[in-house]
Design a protein around this motif. Structure first.
Motif, PDB file in Angstrom:
ATOM      1  N   GLN A 138      30.080  62.647  42.824  1.00  0.00           N
ATOM      2  CA  GLN A 138      29.839  63.888  42.078  1.00  0.00           C
ATOM      3  C   GLN A 138      29.829  63.619  40.581  1.00  0.00           C
ATOM      4  O   GLN A 138      30.762  63.035  40.034  1.00  0.00           O
ATOM      5  CB  GLN A 138      30.906  64.942  42.392  1.00  0.00           C
ATOM      6  CG  GLN A 138      30.646  66.244  41.645  1.00  0.00           C
ATOM      7  CD  GLN A 138      31.772  67.245  41.780  1.00  0.00           C
ATOM      8  OE1 GLN A 138      32.686  67.063  42.568  1.00  0.00           O
ATOM      9  NE2 GLN A 138      31.702  68.318  41.003  1.00  0.00           N
ATOM     10  N   LEU A 418      36.160  65.627  50.310  1.00  0.00           N
ATOM     11  CA  LEU A 418      36.398  65.284  48.916  1.00  0.00           C
ATOM     12  C   LEU A 418      37.894  65.273  48.638  1.00  0.00           C
ATOM     13  O   LEU A 418      38.678  65.916  49.334  1.00  0.00           O
ATOM     14  CB  LEU A 418      35.694  66.276  47.989  1.00  0.00           C
ATOM     15  CG  LEU A 418      36.165  67.743  47.998  1.00  0.00           C
ATOM     16  CD1 LEU A 418      35.705  68.427  46.709  1.00  0.00           C
ATOM     17  CD2 LEU A 418      35.619  68.529  49.188  1.00  0.00           C
ATOM     18  N   SER A 421      37.461  67.422  42.448  1.00  0.00           N
ATOM     19  CA  SER A 421      36.174  67.922  41.974  1.00  0.00           C
ATOM     20  C   SER A 421      36.383  68.529  40.596  1.00  0.00           C
ATOM     21  O   SER A 421      37.480  68.465  40.036  1.00  0.00           O
ATOM     22  CB  SER A 421      35.616  68.988  42.932  1.00  0.00           C
ATOM     23  OG  SER A 421      36.337  70.204  42.797  1.00  0.00           O
ATOM     24  N   HIS A 422      35.337  69.143  40.062  1.00  0.00           N
ATOM     25  CA  HIS A 422      35.426  69.813  38.766  1.00  0.00           C
ATOM     26  C   HIS A 422      36.328  71.042  38.819  1.00  0.00           C
ATOM     27  O   HIS A 422      36.611  71.641  37.782  1.00  0.00           O
ATOM     28  CB  HIS A 422      34.026  70.208  38.293  1.00  0.00           C
ATOM     29  CG  HIS A 422      33.348  71.182  39.216  1.00  0.00           C
ATOM     30  ND1 HIS A 422      32.862  70.825  40.459  1.00  0.00           N
ATOM     31  CD2 HIS A 422      33.094  72.512  39.096  1.00  0.00           C
ATOM     32  CE1 HIS A 422      32.332  71.879  41.044  1.00  0.00           C
ATOM     33  NE2 HIS A 422      32.465  72.915  40.238  1.00  0.00           N
ATOM     34  N   ARG A 426      42.736  65.954  38.601  1.00  0.00           N
ATOM     35  CA  ARG A 426      42.369  64.582  38.932  1.00  0.00           C
ATOM     36  C   ARG A 426      43.329  64.002  39.975  1.00  0.00           C
ATOM     37  O   ARG A 426      44.544  64.196  39.892  1.00  0.00           O
ATOM     38  CB  ARG A 426      42.401  63.716  37.674  1.00  0.00           C
ATOM     39  CG  ARG A 426      41.218  63.941  36.759  1.00  0.00           C
ATOM     40  CD  ARG A 426      39.989  63.265  37.306  1.00  0.00           C
ATOM     41  NE  ARG A 426      38.807  63.531  36.488  1.00  0.00           N
ATOM     42  CZ  ARG A 426      37.617  63.004  36.756  1.00  0.00           C
ATOM     43  NH1 ARG A 426      37.468  62.188  37.778  1.00  0.00           N
ATOM     44  NH2 ARG A 426      36.585  63.286  35.985  1.00  0.00           N
ATOM     45  N   CYS A 453      33.025  62.055  49.409  1.00  0.00           N
ATOM     46  CA  CYS A 453      32.541  62.169  48.034  1.00  0.00           C
ATOM     47  C   CYS A 453      33.625  61.750  47.055  1.00  0.00           C
ATOM     48  O   CYS A 453      34.792  62.137  47.198  1.00  0.00           O
ATOM     49  CB  CYS A 453      32.123  63.612  47.739  1.00  0.00           C
ATOM     50  SG  CYS A 453      31.497  63.851  46.049  1.00  0.00           S
ATOM     51  N   TYR A 455      34.661  61.941  43.080  1.00  0.00           N
ATOM     52  CA  TYR A 455      34.402  62.649  41.824  1.00  0.00           C
ATOM     53  C   TYR A 455      34.359  61.616  40.698  1.00  0.00           C
ATOM     54  O   TYR A 455      35.239  60.753  40.608  1.00  0.00           O
ATOM     55  CB  TYR A 455      35.509  63.671  41.595  1.00  0.00           C
ATOM     56  CG  TYR A 455      35.368  64.535  40.370  1.00  0.00           C
ATOM     57  CD1 TYR A 455      34.146  65.095  40.002  1.00  0.00           C
ATOM     58  CD2 TYR A 455      36.482  64.814  39.573  1.00  0.00           C
ATOM     59  CE1 TYR A 455      34.030  65.898  38.887  1.00  0.00           C
ATOM     60  CE2 TYR A 455      36.375  65.629  38.456  1.00  0.00           C
ATOM     61  CZ  TYR A 455      35.151  66.160  38.111  1.00  0.00           C
ATOM     62  OH  TYR A 455      35.037  66.968  37.000  1.00  0.00           O
ATOM     63  N   ARG A 471      37.721  67.493  33.527  1.00  0.00           N
ATOM     64  CA  ARG A 471      36.329  67.280  33.116  1.00  0.00           C
ATOM     65  C   ARG A 471      36.234  66.378  31.886  1.00  0.00           C
ATOM     66  O   ARG A 471      35.420  66.589  30.997  1.00  0.00           O
ATOM     67  CB  ARG A 471      35.666  68.639  32.859  1.00  0.00           C
ATOM     68  CG  ARG A 471      35.713  69.553  34.080  1.00  0.00           C
ATOM     69  CD  ARG A 471      35.212  70.953  33.810  1.00  0.00           C
ATOM     70  NE  ARG A 471      35.298  71.795  35.013  1.00  0.00           N
ATOM     71  CZ  ARG A 471      34.903  73.059  35.088  1.00  0.00           C
ATOM     72  NH1 ARG A 471      34.397  73.659  34.013  1.00  0.00           N
ATOM     73  NH2 ARG A 471      35.018  73.746  36.207  1.00  0.00           N
TER      74      ARG A 471
END
Length: 583
Positions: A138, A418, A421-422, A426, A453, A455, A471
């Protein structure tokens, strides 16, 4: 025998076709209450002297959670229709369970039984086969790499010069991604999921202004086409993010509604409560959450539907994308998603449709809407086991068994697994920046069923709290990357590609860990070969006896290639082992 706990329904995760000939049937019973289950089945139209003819087939105990046992069996109805029930034993007690209830003897009227009237070929769940072999990565485009400072938004900060906030920019773009495709290819991923790339006001781009226009800060149409072509040359599929639940505040139809109120021709494109419109803590129009900048679209409106379906097909036809990820998918009406599926699959039948849903998603996974959902239940349980350490190994197995049994197996094979993700902290931060736990949690991700997935940045130990902290700008200086974690993840990806059973070939089940309930053990197998994954999520040294007769078999540690001589396997703290043997 606890009758109230016995449950089956002839649909969804309890009865479904897995291919043109095979029906998978499941039964749920009270935990450790039932000693055996057999399937009674036959064609409803075959009888002898007025007596229905049936067969019996033993069912297997396929899983156990905190409350229930799960039994399953595979059958091939010769005439693609079937009536069936269950012969259930608990010690000396026996009962026949059918659609009409419980009986002491086998009913000879087929009308008493559960029914699959016909196995229609066009009702088989049909997600793209390529997804089973895909390892996703991602990318949050604004934070991955800045390849062209000339298209930076006004006020963009030097790369990584400060912590991410809700409104700062660093200039990430398509050219930066193109420059690092060799890095991604070397990592071993073969799918990229991009968060939204369409013109928007924010840095996250979930507030779309123009669904047909690339945000200028990311590049041009030609740059995106080049990016996708370069991905395809490397065998990397591309998934874009569609925000059809809501638009952005500056979406022209919403601006028209703000200006003209009830006189706007776009009044029915949204959900205004009254006029004039106003935002604030509780806007007087429906929104995503209560964010005034994200007005909810009326996807039941024919004009809105036509507009969004045209958008969804445009990006496939013009840019050859391979997948759509659908934001806030559970808040959009089911009829819209059925039409969406028809529209995109007509153009590209093997396009992957992924919905963002955080809860039980069976209503969207019946073959007429999505191919998969983001598997946040998996995320949560792995997080609790390894990161927060709020459940133990036995509880993890029980929770994951309940999740696994709640979907058809062919659905679970393509679900989007996952860790971060956003929208989440973390994973390295969640693991307390403990390298051993970070390795372990990625080992579970990359050996479990589903389509995993990573990130961006998780593979190098990027840190950060909840949005916007998760992010951060990607760190490209190798001396600042966690190379040990990166190399471990590369090796796990290589093993997943090399050993077919580590991906989604064959069957899956958790092993009985009564020999040591501090261990998580699961088996991935077919008729010729088995792969066993052992996980020690504790700080203590653990030992686990392999529950197999290994006489005459060679067990190999897939990571070290060493032959295993003993059934008793030793695991250090936060260690995992991947073992394989032929039957």
């Amino acid at each position: 025998m606890e009758f109230s706990s016995i449950h089956h329904r002839p649909t969804d995760n309890f009865a479904y076709t897995i291919d043109k000939e095979t029906l998978h049937i499941r039964l749920r019973t009270k935990r450790q209450d039932i000693s055996s289950v057999g399937l009674i089945f036959g064609d409803p139209y075959i009888s002898d002297k007025g007596q229905w003819l049936y067969e019996e087939k033993a069912m297997s105990l396929s899983g156990r959670d905190a409350h229930y046992d799960y039994w399953d069996v595979y059958v091939l109805p010769p005439y693609r229709r079937i009536r069936y029930g269950f012969k259930i034993r608990s010690g000396d007690d026996m009962a026949i369970y059918t659609e009409k209830g419980f009986f002491k003897e086998v009913p000879r009227d087929p009308g008493s039984y559960f029914a699959i009237p016909y196995l229609h070929q066009n009702e088989i769940f049909g997600a793209p086969e390529w997804v089973k072999d895909t390892i996703w990565y991602q990318i949050f485009p604004e934070r991955f790499a800045n390849g062209n400072p000339d298209n930076d938004p006004e006020g963009a900060k030097p790369w990584g010069s400060e912590e991410p906030t809700v409104d700062n920019f660093f200039g990430g773009d398509f050219e930066g991604i193109i420059e690092h495709l060799d890095y991604l290819e070397g990592l071993g991923i073969n799918g990229i999921y991009f968060t939204p790339i369409f013109e928007a006001h924010s840095n996250h781009k979930y507030d779309t202004i123009d669904y047909r226009k690339i945000d200028p800060q990311f590049g041009t149409e030609e740059t995106l086409k080049t990016l996708i072509q370069e991905c395809h040359k490397r065998g990397i599929r591309v998934m874009l993010d569609a925000v059809f639940n809501h638009s952005g505040y500056y979406f022209p139809p919403f601006q028209d509604l703000l200006e003209k109120g009830e006189e706007s021709k776009y009044k029915d494109w949204f959900h205004p409560h009254d006029f004039p419109l106003h935002g604030g803590e509780r806007p007087n129009y429906e929104t995503f959450g209560f964010f005034e900048s994200m007005p909810k679209l009326n996807t039941a409106n024919p004009e809105v539907k036509e507009y969004l379906l045209e958008v969804s097909t445009y990006w496939i036809k013009e840019y050859d994308i391979d997948a759509w990820r659908l934001d806030v998918a559970n808040e959009v009406d089911h009829p819209f998603w059925r039409d969406f599926r028809k529209a995109v699959k007509e153009i590209k039948p093997d396009l992957y449709i992924l919905g963002e849903i955080w809860h039980d998603s069976m209503p969207w996974l019946r073959g007429d809407q999505f191919d998969a959902v983001m598997n946040y239940p998996f995320t949560n349980q792995v997080f609790r086991l390894v990161a927060s350490q709020t459940i133990n190994a036995r509880e993890f197995i029980e929770e994951m068994t309940a999740i696994y049994q709640s979907y058809p197996t062919n659905v679970f094979d393509v679900t989007f697994n996952l860790l971060g993700s956003h929208d989440t902290p973390r994973i390295f931060t969640d693991c307390g920046e403990d390298l051993a736990r970070a390795k372990l949690i990625h080992a579970i991700l990359l050996t479990f069923n589903g389509s995993p997935c990573i990130y961006y940045g998780d593979e190098i130990g990027l840190t950060g709290g909840m949005d916007p902290g998760c992010r951060k700008c990607m760190v490209w200086e190798e001396e600042k990357q966690n190379s040990e974690l990166l190399n471990e993840i590369k090796e796990l990806i290589r093993l997943r590609k090399e050993e077919r059973l580590l991906a989604n070939e064959g069957m899956f089940k958790f092993l009985d860990t009564s020999g040591n309930e501090d261990i998580v053990a699961y088996l991935k197998y077919n008729q010729d070969r088995s792969v066993v994954v052992l996980v020690n999520p504790t700080e203590a040294f653990q030992s686990f006896p392999l529950p197999f007769d290994l006489r005459g078999r060679t067990v190999t540690d897939l990571r070290t290639k060493a032959a295993i001589k003993e059934r008793q396997i030793e695991l250090g703290n936060y260690e995992y082992k991947i073992l394989a043997f032929d039957h």
